[in-house]
Design a protein around this motif. Structure first.
Motif, PDB file in Angstrom:
ATOM      1  N   PRO A  82       0.848  -1.351  -0.040  1.00 20.91           N
ATOM      2  CA  PRO A  82      -0.050  -0.161   0.074  1.00 20.91           C
ATOM      3  C   PRO A  82       0.758   1.382  -0.030  1.00 20.91           C
ATOM      4  O   PRO A  82       0.187   2.306  -0.319  1.00 20.91           O
ATOM      5  N   SER A  86      -0.876   3.658   3.219  1.00 16.42           N
ATOM      6  CA  SER A  86      -0.916   2.397   4.268  1.00 16.42           C
ATOM      7  C   SER A  86      -1.965   2.814   5.222  1.00 16.42           C
ATOM      8  O   SER A  86      -2.657   1.670   5.458  1.00 16.42           O
ATOM      9  N   ARG A  88      -4.670   4.555   4.956  1.00 16.15           N
ATOM     10  CA  ARG A  88      -6.033   4.335   4.461  1.00 16.15           C
ATOM     11  C   ARG A  88      -6.213   3.440   3.394  1.00 16.15           C
ATOM     12  O   ARG A  88      -6.928   3.705   2.638  1.00 16.15           O
ATOM     13  N   PHE A  89      -5.594   2.322   3.553  1.00 14.54           N
ATOM     14  CA  PHE A  89      -5.408   1.335   2.400  1.00 14.54           C
ATOM     15  C   PHE A  89      -6.606   0.841   2.258  1.00 14.54           C
ATOM     16  O   PHE A  89      -7.263   0.562   1.164  1.00 14.54           O
ATOM     17  N   ALA A  90      -7.569   0.515   3.045  1.00 11.01           N
ATOM     18  CA  ALA A  90      -8.979   0.170   2.848  1.00 11.01           C
ATOM     19  C   ALA A  90     -10.003   1.272   3.198  1.00 11.01           C
ATOM     20  O   ALA A  90     -11.369   0.869   3.230  1.00 11.01           O
ATOM     21  N   LYS A  94     -10.129   5.213   8.946  1.00 15.80           N
ATOM     22  CA  LYS A  94      -8.931   4.508   9.028  1.00 15.80           C
ATOM     23  C   LYS A  94      -9.126   3.323  10.019  1.00 15.80           C
ATOM     24  O   LYS A  94      -9.702   3.511  10.936  1.00 15.80           O
ATOM     25  N   ASP A  96      -6.945  -0.161  11.160  1.00 19.42           N
ATOM     26  CA  ASP A  96      -5.741  -1.230  11.146  1.00 19.42           C
ATOM     27  C   ASP A  96      -6.467  -2.473  10.529  1.00 19.42           C
ATOM     28  O   ASP A  96      -5.769  -2.941   9.736  1.00 19.42           O
ATOM     29  N   ARG A  98      -8.958  -3.505   9.116  1.00 22.59           N
ATOM     30  CA  ARG A  98      -9.499  -3.577   7.566  1.00 22.59           C
ATOM     31  C   ARG A  98      -8.205  -3.636   6.835  1.00 22.59           C
ATOM     32  O   ARG A  98      -8.247  -4.114   5.692  1.00 22.59           O
ATOM     33  N   ASN A  99      -7.379  -2.447   6.974  1.00 14.17           N
ATOM     34  CA  ASN A  99      -6.015  -2.410   6.185  1.00 14.17           C
ATOM     35  C   ASN A  99      -5.241  -3.744   6.203  1.00 14.17           C
ATOM     36  O   ASN A  99      -4.787  -4.284   5.164  1.00 14.17           O
ATOM     37  N   ASN A 100      -5.181  -4.528   7.362  1.00 11.46           N
ATOM     38  CA  ASN A 100      -4.360  -5.849   7.311  1.00 11.46           C
ATOM     39  C   ASN A 100      -5.378  -6.673   6.540  1.00 11.46           C
ATOM     40  O   ASN A 100      -4.535  -7.460   5.827  1.00 11.46           O
ATOM     41  N   LYS A 102      -7.343  -6.252   3.908  1.00 10.34           N
ATOM     42  CA  LYS A 102      -6.933  -5.909   2.667  1.00 10.34           C
ATOM     43  C   LYS A 102      -5.728  -6.319   1.955  1.00 10.34           C
ATOM     44  O   LYS A 102      -5.542  -6.919   1.092  1.00 10.34           O
ATOM     45  N   TYR A 155       0.446  -2.325  10.785  1.00  8.37           N
ATOM     46  CA  TYR A 155       0.503  -3.913   9.938  1.00  8.37           C
ATOM     47  C   TYR A 155       1.499  -4.608  11.029  1.00  8.37           C
ATOM     48  O   TYR A 155       1.950  -5.844  10.644  1.00  8.37           O
TER      49      TYR A 155
END
Length: 194
Positions: A82, A86, A88-90, A94, A96, A98-100, A102, A155
């Motif tokens: 990302p 990173s 706001r990847f998902a 924000k 964490d 959902r970002n992980n 994705k 992450y």
């Protein structure tokens, strides 16, 4: 140069971490929130451009030297994504978790799970500084599907460090500060400021 530096962030953890290394050099670090500086936009495709924009923004609004960082995780199989996205990847808001999810989902088709955390620090002496002080750090690892550890953030529970057989979230704060991309960049910055 005035010995007060504005940190282009309101993150208390960053303030503490950066102050520990800058205070002994005679610099006093204060968050941009203390000066009512709003967050800067980060529209750029590279870490360095975003960090420079944040530093110049804080310096312009305070008249002081400013320090900014930009960092993220970059997966090699995803051409560095990302990356600057990173946090706001998902998407918004924000998250964490959902970002992980994705990142793990997007890496699933690839055998290569290698990734690295990257950090760039930019210090400007004034808003139009033509020669900002720039320091960077890189921390290599792999992305694993199953979260491990309670420490860190972002992450970290999925960032596996093969030589240590631990994730970043399983390290003590002292170990992480010594090894991490941000810790590396900060030590480079301190050497340049000496």
């Amino acid at each position: 140069m005035n010995r007060t530096i504005v940190l282009a962030s309101n993150n208390a953890g960053k303030l503490k971490e950066f102050s520990e290394l800058l205070d002994p050099l005679g610099f006093s670090l204060r968050t941009q929130g203390e000066f009512n500086v709003p967050e800067a936009d980060e529209p750029h495709p590279t870490f360095i451009e975003n960090a420079l924009a944040k530093a110049r923004h804080a310096s312009r609004l305070t008249g002081l030297a400013a320090l900014a960082d930009d960092s993220g995780v970059c997966a090699n199989a995803l051409e560095g994504a990302p990356g600057v996205f990173s946090a706001r990847f998902a998407g918004e808001p924000k998250s964490d978790a959902r970002n992980n999810s994705k990142l793990i989902e997007e890496l699933a088709p690839y055998a290569d799970k290698s990734a690295y955390y990257y950090c760039v620090l930019v210090l400007v002496r004034h808003a139009n500084d033509p020669q900002p002080v720039i320091a960077e750090g890189r921390w290599d690892g792999e992305i694993i599907a199953d979260a491990r550890g309670q420490g860190g953030f972002g992450y970290d529970p999925h960032f596996w460090l093969p030589p240590l057989q631990k994730t970043a979230a399983e390290l003590s704060a002292q170990e992480k500060n010594r090894l991490s991309h941000r810790g590396q960049a900060l030590r480079v910055l301190v050497e340049k400021l000496r």
